[in-house]
Motif scaffolding. Structure first.
Motif, PDB file in Angstrom:
ATOM      1  N   SER A 174       0.826  -1.211   0.000  1.00  0.00           N
ATOM      2  CA  SER A 174       0.000   0.000   0.000  1.00  0.00           C
ATOM      3  C   SER A 174       0.858   1.258   0.000  1.00  0.00           C
ATOM      4  O   SER A 174       0.487   2.282  -0.595  1.00  0.00           O
ATOM      5  CB  SER A 174      -0.953  -0.003   1.201  1.00  0.00           C
ATOM      6  OG  SER A 174      -0.248   0.103   2.433  1.00  0.00           O
ATOM      7  N   LEU A 175       2.027   1.200   0.634  1.00  0.00           N
ATOM      8  CA  LEU A 175       2.933   2.352   0.630  1.00  0.00           C
ATOM      9  C   LEU A 175       3.538   2.575  -0.749  1.00  0.00           C
ATOM     10  O   LEU A 175       3.709   3.718  -1.188  1.00  0.00           O
ATOM     11  CB  LEU A 175       4.040   2.149   1.666  1.00  0.00           C
ATOM     12  CG  LEU A 175       3.607   2.213   3.141  1.00  0.00           C
ATOM     13  CD1 LEU A 175       4.753   1.774   4.040  1.00  0.00           C
ATOM     14  CD2 LEU A 175       3.145   3.616   3.516  1.00  0.00           C
ATOM     15  N   GLU A 176       3.868   1.506  -1.443  1.00  0.00           N
ATOM     16  CA  GLU A 176       4.385   1.630  -2.807  1.00  0.00           C
ATOM     17  C   GLU A 176       3.350   2.284  -3.715  1.00  0.00           C
ATOM     18  O   GLU A 176       3.671   3.158  -4.534  1.00  0.00           O
ATOM     19  CB  GLU A 176       4.771   0.254  -3.353  1.00  0.00           C
ATOM     20  CG  GLU A 176       6.014  -0.360  -2.726  1.00  0.00           C
ATOM     21  CD  GLU A 176       7.312   0.223  -3.276  1.00  0.00           C
ATOM     22  OE1 GLU A 176       7.262   1.183  -4.070  1.00  0.00           O
ATOM     23  OE2 GLU A 176       8.386  -0.289  -2.901  1.00  0.00           O
ATOM     24  N   LEU A 177       2.110   1.872  -3.581  1.00  0.00           N
ATOM     25  CA  LEU A 177       1.036   2.472  -4.377  1.00  0.00           C
ATOM     26  C   LEU A 177       0.880   3.948  -4.052  1.00  0.00           C
ATOM     27  O   LEU A 177       0.670   4.780  -4.947  1.00  0.00           O
ATOM     28  CB  LEU A 177      -0.280   1.727  -4.123  1.00  0.00           C
ATOM     29  CG  LEU A 177      -0.362   0.290  -4.645  1.00  0.00           C
ATOM     30  CD1 LEU A 177      -1.643  -0.389  -4.164  1.00  0.00           C
ATOM     31  CD2 LEU A 177      -0.303   0.273  -6.166  1.00  0.00           C
ATOM     32  N   ALA A 178       0.984   4.282  -2.753  1.00  0.00           N
ATOM     33  CA  ALA A 178       0.875   5.680  -2.339  1.00  0.00           C
ATOM     34  C   ALA A 178       2.013   6.512  -2.916  1.00  0.00           C
ATOM     35  O   ALA A 178       1.812   7.635  -3.399  1.00  0.00           O
ATOM     36  CB  ALA A 178       0.866   5.772  -0.817  1.00  0.00           C
TER      37      ALA A 178
END
Length: 272
Positions: free
Chosen positions: A72-76
């Protein structure tokens, strides 16, 4: 004359952006001219805060992610880069205490909740390290200079009863801030720096029940905190903004590995 205290043109990601302290950080960054990525798990609050910034003439984007979840952090991160093309700063504001990690007077000290302790350390330590791993890479690749600001605590410096898991996590943050600042300087020179803010006692949803009674009066613990604080009051989260903006701005470009106390004198007071 260039205003080195300005964040004009800078893009700053704030983890814990849906919390109370995060709200003040968003306000401070946007008022200083920066664009802000509001990162948190509460989609409704993140969107509301981003919309409020935009309606006020600022620039913001809601980022729905868990600081312990790499995917989810990579997507953010990619969402920020797609919108702004760069990231100049990261504020690791996610953290706090959890009920399972509280040790009360009547608890058996040798039967502490180890799972609770682990969760508190994970949230406060790994919830800072993991986002730094994800967003730090983008900061290094930026053509300008970057800044990372972590959140320490008085609990990392003084023995604060009950909150052992939280204290261990924040003590680790102090160590990490200093170690990583040196490592980044050795590898990247003055391109990327890391510092931390150590707040004193502020009334938030996490600690309100510990410090105040339902009628608004102070608990025994609340009164003990005020006795130790020379200002004799709790802080307002907006009082963290000055230190934050300074550490994110070019005016502090020779500052790294430092923990700034914003505590009304709590840390330095001997009580005598």
């Amino acid at each position: 004359m260039q205003n080195k205290f300005s964040l004009e043109g800078k893009v700053i990601v704030v983890t814990g952006g849906t919390g109370i302290i995060g709200q003040s950080f968003i306000k401070g960054i946007t008022e200083a001219g920066g664009a802000v990525g509001i990162l948190g798990r509460n989609e409704k609050v993140a969107n509301e805060r981003a919309e409020k910034v935009i309606q006020s003439g600022g620039n913001a984007i809601a980022l729905i992610a868990d600081v312990l979840d790499v995917e989810s952090l990579e997507l953010a991160k990619n969402k920020v880069l797609d919108k702004f093309g760069k990231i100049d700063g990261l504020v690791n504001a996610a953290g706090g205490n959890i009920p399972e990690a509280i040790v009360l007077k009547d608890h058996d000290i040798f039967k502490m909740n180890m799972d609770g302790m682990r969760k508190a350390v994970d949230l406060n330590l790994w919830g800072t390290l993991i986002p730094t791993q994800i967003f730090g890479e983008a900061l290094v690749k930026n053509e300008g200079k970057g800044a990372i600001v972590n959140i320490s605590s008085m609990a990392s410096k003084r023995v604060i009863t009950r909150v052992l898991g939280y204290s261990m996590g924040k003590a680790a943050i102090d160590c990490y801030t200093q170690w990583f600042a040196v490592e980044m300087a050795n590898r990247f020179g003055d391109k990327l720096r890391m510092n931390a803010i150590a707040p004193g006692f502020f009334l938030t949803e996490q600690n309100r029940a510990l410090l105040t009674n339902p009628d608004g009066s102070y608990t025994e613990r609340g009164n003990l905190v005020l006795k130790q604080t020379p200002y004799k009051r709790f802080g307002d989260t907006d009082e963290l903004i000055g230190a934050l903006v300074w550490l994110l701005s070019d005016s502090s470009e020779f500052v790294t590995g430092t923990v700034i106390n914003v505590d009304g004198g709590f840390f330095v007071n001997s009580g005598v």
